[in-house]
Design a protein around this motif. Structure first.
Motif, PDB file in Angstrom:
ATOM      1  N   LEU A   1       0.614  -1.150   0.133  1.00 31.41           N
ATOM      2  CA  LEU A   1      -0.034  -0.107   0.085  1.00 31.41           C
ATOM      3  C   LEU A   1       1.080   1.242  -0.119  1.00 31.41           C
ATOM      4  O   LEU A   1       2.089   1.186   0.464  1.00 31.41           O
ATOM      5  CB  LEU A   1      -0.968   0.118   1.280  1.00 31.41           C
ATOM      6  N   PRO A   2       0.513   2.327  -0.671  1.00 31.06           N
ATOM      7  CA  PRO A   2       1.237   3.585  -0.746  1.00 31.06           C
ATOM      8  C   PRO A   2       1.332   4.056   0.916  1.00 31.06           C
ATOM      9  O   PRO A   2       0.623   3.970   1.656  1.00 31.06           O
ATOM     10  CB  PRO A   2       0.441   4.671  -1.509  1.00 31.06           C
ATOM     11  N   LEU A   3       2.618   4.651   0.991  1.00 34.51           N
ATOM     12  CA  LEU A   3       2.869   5.217   2.352  1.00 34.51           C
ATOM     13  C   LEU A   3       2.164   6.561   2.612  1.00 34.51           C
ATOM     14  O   LEU A   3       2.360   7.425   1.656  1.00 34.51           O
ATOM     15  CB  LEU A   3       4.223   5.207   2.588  1.00 34.51           C
ATOM     16  N   THR A   4       1.734   6.976   3.734  1.00 36.55           N
ATOM     17  CA  THR A   4       1.201   8.267   3.854  1.00 36.55           C
ATOM     18  C   THR A   4       2.167   9.136   4.127  1.00 36.55           C
ATOM     19  O   THR A   4       3.266   8.907   4.875  1.00 36.55           O
ATOM     20  CB  THR A   4       0.025   8.362   4.814  1.00 36.55           C
ATOM     21  N   ALA A   5       2.067  10.520   3.715  1.00 36.30           N
ATOM     22  CA  ALA A   5       2.971  11.632   4.074  1.00 36.30           C
ATOM     23  C   ALA A   5       3.401  11.479   5.480  1.00 36.30           C
ATOM     24  O   ALA A   5       4.491  11.874   5.897  1.00 36.30           O
ATOM     25  CB  ALA A   5       2.339  12.950   3.597  1.00 36.30           C
ATOM     26  N   THR A   6       2.513  11.241   6.524  1.00 36.42           N
ATOM     27  CA  THR A   6       2.861  11.368   7.930  1.00 36.42           C
ATOM     28  C   THR A   6       3.730  10.243   8.504  1.00 36.42           C
ATOM     29  O   THR A   6       4.277  10.334   9.439  1.00 36.42           O
ATOM     30  CB  THR A   6       1.381  11.520   8.641  1.00 36.42           C
TER      31      THR A   6
ATOM     32  N   THR B   1       6.655   9.301   7.207  1.00 37.87           N
ATOM     33  CA  THR B   1       7.942   9.914   7.184  1.00 37.87           C
ATOM     34  C   THR B   1       8.128  11.287   7.037  1.00 37.87           C
ATOM     35  O   THR B   1       9.234  11.859   7.040  1.00 37.87           O
ATOM     36  CB  THR B   1       8.575   9.275   5.723  1.00 37.87           C
ATOM     37  N   GLY B   2       6.879  11.855   6.643  1.00 35.71           N
ATOM     38  CA  GLY B   2       7.082  13.296   6.463  1.00 35.71           C
ATOM     39  C   GLY B   2       7.823  13.819   5.366  1.00 35.71           C
ATOM     40  O   GLY B   2       7.962  14.872   4.812  1.00 35.71           O
TER      41      GLY B   2
ATOM     42  N   LEU C   1      15.303   4.925   2.841  1.00 33.08           N
ATOM     43  CA  LEU C   1      15.607   3.802   3.706  1.00 33.08           C
ATOM     44  C   LEU C   1      15.693   4.246   5.098  1.00 33.08           C
ATOM     45  O   LEU C   1      14.845   3.744   6.030  1.00 33.08           O
ATOM     46  CB  LEU C   1      16.626   2.890   3.235  1.00 33.08           C
ATOM     47  N   LEU C   2      16.618   5.086   5.482  1.00 29.86           N
ATOM     48  CA  LEU C   2      16.535   5.680   6.825  1.00 29.86           C
ATOM     49  C   LEU C   2      15.589   6.257   7.331  1.00 29.86           C
ATOM     50  O   LEU C   2      15.225   6.066   8.538  1.00 29.86           O
ATOM     51  CB  LEU C   2      17.751   6.703   6.687  1.00 29.86           C
TER      52      LEU C   2
ATOM     53  N   ASP D   1      13.654   4.807  10.339  1.00 34.48           N
ATOM     54  CA  ASP D   1      13.256   5.621  11.834  1.00 34.48           C
ATOM     55  C   ASP D   1      11.872   5.758  12.251  1.00 34.48           C
ATOM     56  O   ASP D   1      11.769   5.916  13.256  1.00 34.48           O
ATOM     57  CB  ASP D   1      14.069   7.065  11.284  1.00 34.48           C
ATOM     58  N   ALA D   2      10.983   5.960  11.034  1.00 36.96           N
ATOM     59  CA  ALA D   2       9.672   6.406  11.326  1.00 36.96           C
ATOM     60  C   ALA D   2       8.894   5.043  11.501  1.00 36.96           C
ATOM     61  O   ALA D   2       7.577   5.328  11.676  1.00 36.96           O
ATOM     62  CB  ALA D   2       9.043   7.243  10.191  1.00 36.96           C
ATOM     63  N   GLN D   3       9.274   3.692  11.466  1.00 36.63           N
ATOM     64  CA  GLN D   3       8.487   2.649  11.772  1.00 36.63           C
ATOM     65  C   GLN D   3       7.777   2.662  12.974  1.00 36.63           C
ATOM     66  O   GLN D   3       8.123   3.006  14.168  1.00 36.63           O
ATOM     67  CB  GLN D   3       9.428   1.285  11.650  1.00 36.63           C
ATOM     68  N   ASP D   4       6.508   2.036  13.033  1.00 37.69           N
ATOM     69  CA  ASP D   4       5.658   2.241  14.289  1.00 37.69           C
ATOM     70  C   ASP D   4       6.318   1.064  15.271  1.00 37.69           C
ATOM     71  O   ASP D   4       6.850   0.250  14.981  1.00 37.69           O
ATOM     72  CB  ASP D   4       4.397   1.649  13.693  1.00 37.69           C
ATOM     73  N   ALA D   5       6.269   1.484  16.568  1.00 36.16           N
ATOM     74  CA  ALA D   5       6.581   0.769  17.466  1.00 36.16           C
ATOM     75  C   ALA D   5       6.129  -0.887  17.627  1.00 36.16           C
ATOM     76  O   ALA D   5       6.735  -1.475  18.159  1.00 36.16           O
ATOM     77  CB  ALA D   5       6.365   1.452  18.929  1.00 36.16           C
ATOM     78  N   ASP D   6       4.935  -1.011  16.814  1.00 38.58           N
ATOM     79  CA  ASP D   6       4.344  -2.159  16.917  1.00 38.58           C
ATOM     80  C   ASP D   6       4.728  -2.998  15.891  1.00 38.58           C
ATOM     81  O   ASP D   6       4.322  -4.285  15.863  1.00 38.58           O
ATOM     82  CB  ASP D   6       2.874  -2.132  17.028  1.00 38.58           C
ATOM     83  N   THR D   7       5.745  -2.670  15.032  1.00 38.07           N
ATOM     84  CA  THR D   7       6.005  -3.378  13.950  1.00 38.07           C
ATOM     85  C   THR D   7       6.804  -4.722  14.371  1.00 38.07           C
ATOM     86  O   THR D   7       7.844  -4.473  15.124  1.00 38.07           O
ATOM     87  CB  THR D   7       7.113  -2.688  13.061  1.00 38.07           C
TER      88      THR D   7
END
Length: 271
Positions: free
Chosen positions: A4-9, A11-12, A48-49, A53-59
């Protein structure tokens, strides 16, 4: 693999070299420059960084894959040449090498289980990205190569060499590095470069066969187990020279560039 496409929020930033998606605690990251064979560029490393860095803590599981026929054809040599044109001393190469190490460490040290899904060719830096993952499954038609020496480069990118030595063993790595020959998925499995080999159409099934049991594990136990595995792997390496990768790569490329200048040719002739 469907993502699915990643939303802007997340990674910003807008992603140019990656596609990402999420299915609950699974994060899918796809190298997405198929026209260039998913060559590793500074943009790809930056993205990639940002995603890691922005991955969800539940991953719990991260799946790294490549769009198109190949997983990754290695570093973008055109970009290397551009860095040297801007600064012949190699500062751009050093900066890129530092990012490469950070990306590979972010995959290896990630609290989630990282899985590389490999089809087609995985060459040089592409192989390094795969080796940074905990688990690696390849199509039975996949091929691998370490071409650096044949290209006049050291095997010094993202901590590739110490990881290879740890996973494969010194004698076999020496032969692969010095000859720069290609090797098959079947040989890659015998070397522990891959842990599983399947027909290409079964790659997603093989990935999920690993991911599903991991998703049932205790998050705390999973994090601690990853820490233990990485700690013991680091202990067997004794000394990890990966910190020198960016300096070694920059020095060799800068020396080669200098040798092509009039002064470099003159000094080489006198020597």
């Amino acid at each position: 693999m469907t993502v699915l496409p990643l939303t802007a929020t997340d990674t910003g930033r807008t992603l140019e070299a990656l596609r990402t998606g999420r299915q609950g605690p699974l994060l899918f990251i796809e190298l997405n420059i198929p026209d260039l064979g998913n060559a590793v560029t500074d943009t790809l490393l930056d993205e990639l960084l940002a995603v890691l860095d922005a991955q969800d803590a539940d991953t719990r599981v991260i799946v790294l894959s490549g769009a198109g026929p190949d997983f990754c054809l290695g570093g973008d040599r055109t970009e290397f040449a551009g860095h040297l044109a801007e600064d012949p001393t190699g500062s751009g190469i050093r900066a890129s090498g530092t990012k490469a190490r950070r990306v590979c460490e972010a995959l290896t040290d990630n609290p989630a289980v990282t899985i590389a899904r490999i089809q087609g060719k995985a060459i040089g830096a592409g192989l390094a990205l795969a080796l940074a993952c905990d688990l690696r499954v390849g199509a039975d038609t996949a091929t691998f190569r370490l071409p650096e020496l044949a290209l006049g480069l050291p095997t010094a990118w993202g901590g590739l060499l110490p990881r290879l030595l740890n996973e494969v063993g010194a004698a076999r790595v020496r032969e692969l590095v010095l000859t720069s020959r290609a090797f098959s998925a079947q040989e890659a499995r015998s070397l522990s470069v891959l842990q599983n080999v399947v027909p290409e159409q079964d790659l997603d099934t093989a990935v999920m066969a690993w991911a599903k049991p991991v998703l049932r594990r205790s998050p705390a136990a999973l994090r601690v187990t990853k820490l233990l595995l990485n700690a013991h792997a680091a202990a067997t390496r004794l000394a990890d020279g990966a910190a020198l990768d960016s300096e070694l790569m920059a020095s060799v490329l800068a020396a080669a560039e200098y040798a092509r200048t009039p002064e470099g040719r003159r000094i080489g002739h006198l020597a």
